[in-house]
Design an enzyme around this catalytic site. Structure first.
Site, PDB file in Angstrom:
ATOM      1  N   LYS A  11       0.752  -1.196  -0.183  1.00 48.71           N
ATOM      2  CA  LYS A  11      -0.007   0.074   0.009  1.00 48.71           C
ATOM      3  C   LYS A  11       0.872   1.148  -0.083  1.00 48.71           C
ATOM      4  CE  LYS A  11      -3.873  -2.388   2.195  1.00 48.71           C
ATOM      5  NZ  LYS A  11      -4.992  -2.091   3.122  1.00 48.71           N
ATOM      6  N   TYR A  51     -12.466  -1.633  -3.792  1.00 43.72           N
ATOM      7  CA  TYR A  51     -13.156  -1.799  -2.426  1.00 43.72           C
ATOM      8  C   TYR A  51     -14.472  -1.617  -2.360  1.00 43.72           C
ATOM      9  CZ  TYR A  51      -8.193  -1.952  -0.327  1.00 43.72           C
ATOM     10  OH  TYR A  51      -7.040  -2.232   0.088  1.00 43.72           O
ATOM     11  N   ASN A 114      -2.159   0.279   6.591  1.00 42.90           N
ATOM     12  CA  ASN A 114      -1.470  -0.971   7.185  1.00 42.90           C
ATOM     13  C   ASN A 114      -0.589  -1.920   6.108  1.00 42.90           C
ATOM     14  OD1 ASN A 114      -3.612  -1.861   5.259  1.00 42.90           O
ATOM     15  ND2 ASN A 114      -4.917  -2.930   7.335  1.00 42.90           N
ATOM     16  N   HIS A 117      -2.196  -5.505   1.366  1.00 42.83           N
ATOM     17  CA  HIS A 117      -3.553  -5.957   1.293  1.00 42.83           C
ATOM     18  C   HIS A 117      -3.344  -7.596   1.136  1.00 42.83           C
ATOM     19  CE1 HIS A 117      -7.439  -6.941  -0.263  1.00 42.83           C
ATOM     20  NE2 HIS A 117      -7.035  -7.624  -1.200  1.00 42.83           N
ATOM     21  N   GLU A 128      -9.740 -10.037  -7.692  1.00 36.57           N
ATOM     22  CA  GLU A 128      -8.572  -9.240  -7.315  1.00 36.57           C
ATOM     23  C   GLU A 128      -7.607  -9.333  -8.497  1.00 36.57           C
ATOM     24  OE1 GLU A 128      -9.912  -8.711  -2.902  1.00 36.57           O
ATOM     25  OE2 GLU A 128      -8.121  -9.441  -3.233  1.00 36.57           O
TER      26      GLU A 128
HETATM   27  P1  IDP Z   1      -8.058  -6.419   5.677  1.00 32.91           P
HETATM   28  O1  IDP Z   1      -7.295  -5.520   4.814  1.00 32.91           O
HETATM   29  O2  IDP Z   1      -7.477  -6.983   6.944  1.00 32.91           O
HETATM   30  O3  IDP Z   1      -8.837  -7.830   4.947  1.00 32.91           O
HETATM   31  P2  IDP Z   1     -10.695  -5.383   5.807  1.00 32.91           P
HETATM   32  O4  IDP Z   1     -11.706  -5.317   7.065  1.00 32.91           O
HETATM   33  O5  IDP Z   1     -11.196  -6.178   4.657  1.00 32.91           O
HETATM   34  O6  IDP Z   1      -9.602  -5.667   6.276  1.00 32.91           O
HETATM   35  O7  IDP Z   1     -10.716  -3.917   5.306  1.00 32.91           O
HETATM   36  C1  IDP Z   1      -9.947  -3.336   4.158  1.00 32.91           C
HETATM   37  C2  IDP Z   1      -8.990  -2.286   4.696  1.00 32.91           C
HETATM   38  O8  IDP Z   1      -9.865  -1.018   5.063  1.00 32.91           O
HETATM   39  C3  IDP Z   1      -8.019  -2.462   5.526  1.00 32.91           C
HETATM   40  O9  IDP Z   1      -6.605  -3.170   5.128  1.00 32.91           O
HETATM   41  C4  IDP Z   1      -7.670  -1.133   5.886  1.00 32.91           C
HETATM   42  O10 IDP Z   1      -6.672  -0.542   5.093  1.00 32.91           O
HETATM   43  C5  IDP Z   1      -8.980  -0.319   5.892  1.00 32.91           C
HETATM   44  N1  IDP Z   1      -9.688  -0.106   7.415  1.00 32.91           N
HETATM   45  C6  IDP Z   1     -10.276  -1.450   7.883  1.00 32.91           C
HETATM   46  N2  IDP Z   1     -10.837  -0.988   9.059  1.00 32.91           N
HETATM   47  C7  IDP Z   1     -10.563   0.202   9.123  1.00 32.91           C
HETATM   48  C8  IDP Z   1     -10.977   1.394  10.073  1.00 32.91           C
HETATM   49  O11 IDP Z   1     -11.636   0.943  11.142  1.00 32.91           O
HETATM   50  N3  IDP Z   1     -10.577   2.337   9.937  1.00 32.91           N
HETATM   51  C9  IDP Z   1      -9.810   3.010   8.814  1.00 32.91           C
HETATM   52  N4  IDP Z   1      -9.484   2.048   7.753  1.00 32.91           N
HETATM   53  C10 IDP Z   1      -9.974   0.783   8.049  1.00 32.91           C
HETATM   54 MG    MG Z   2     -10.107  -7.634   3.478  1.00 34.51          MG
END
Ligand code: IDP
Ligand code: MG
Length: 139
Positions: A11, A51, A114, A117, A128
């Site tokens: 990312k 997304y 984070n 992905h 994807e």
């Molecule tokens: P994942 O990437 O671990 O599968 P997901 O729940 O699919 O997590 O969420 C997709 C992406 O959305 C996350 O990787 C992160 O970048 C962002 N995200 C998830 N939860 C939050 C939040 O509570 N605040 C801000 N961004 C979030």
């Molecule tokens: Mg996810």
């Protein structure tokens, strides 16, 4: 049936930090083979599409802005049990909850930024991967 493939993005925060090399090294050392890879930047429109499943979630706007804010690296990875093993390697979505030694624990700045992905199912890995790569770009 497992396809033994998953899809990842490094990312914008991790690319901006010069962490591409470190993250790819962890991915290779964990036994994943890179079968397609691209350095690119998403527009807001393409990030929004990627997304779309999260469109109803409160962080969707922030996520789309962030994911289109700078270059990323997209890749298809191959390994036995790729989807589950890659989720283990990257760690929890929130880096403060991620296990020691995981990519997000080491490289992620926040729950939004984070670092990486990882697909959550074989079906989504296929969708994807197809979002970024044509069949001519896979090895
Ligand atoms: P994942 O990437 O671990 O599968 P997901 O729940 O699919 O997590 O969420 C997709 C992406 O959305 C996350 O990787 C992160 O970048 C962002 N995200 C998830 N939860 C939050 C939040 O509570 N605040 C801000 N961004 C979030
Ligand atoms: Mg996810």
């Amino acid at each position: 049936m497992a396809t033994n493939k998953t899809f990842t993005m490094i990312k914008p925060d991790a690319v901006a930090n010069n962490s591409i090399g470190g993250i790819l090294k962890m991915i290779n050392q964990a036994g994943f083979r890179i079968v397609a890879m691209k350095y690119t930047q998403l527009s807001k429109e393409t990030a929004g599409k990627f997304y779309e499943v999260h469109a109803a979630r409160p962080f969707y706007g922030e996520l789309v802005d962030y994911m289109s804010s700078g270059p990323i690296v997209a890749a298809i990875l191959e390994k036995e049990n790729a989807v589950a093993d890659f989720r283990t390697l990257i760690g929890a979505t929130d880096p403060t909850k991620a296990d020691e030694g995981t990519i997000r624990k080491i490289y992620a700045k926040s729950i939004a930024a984070n670092a990486v992905h990882g697909s959550d199912s074989d079906e989504n890995a296929e969708i994807e991967g197809n979002f970024y790569f044509s069949s001519l770009e896979r090895f």
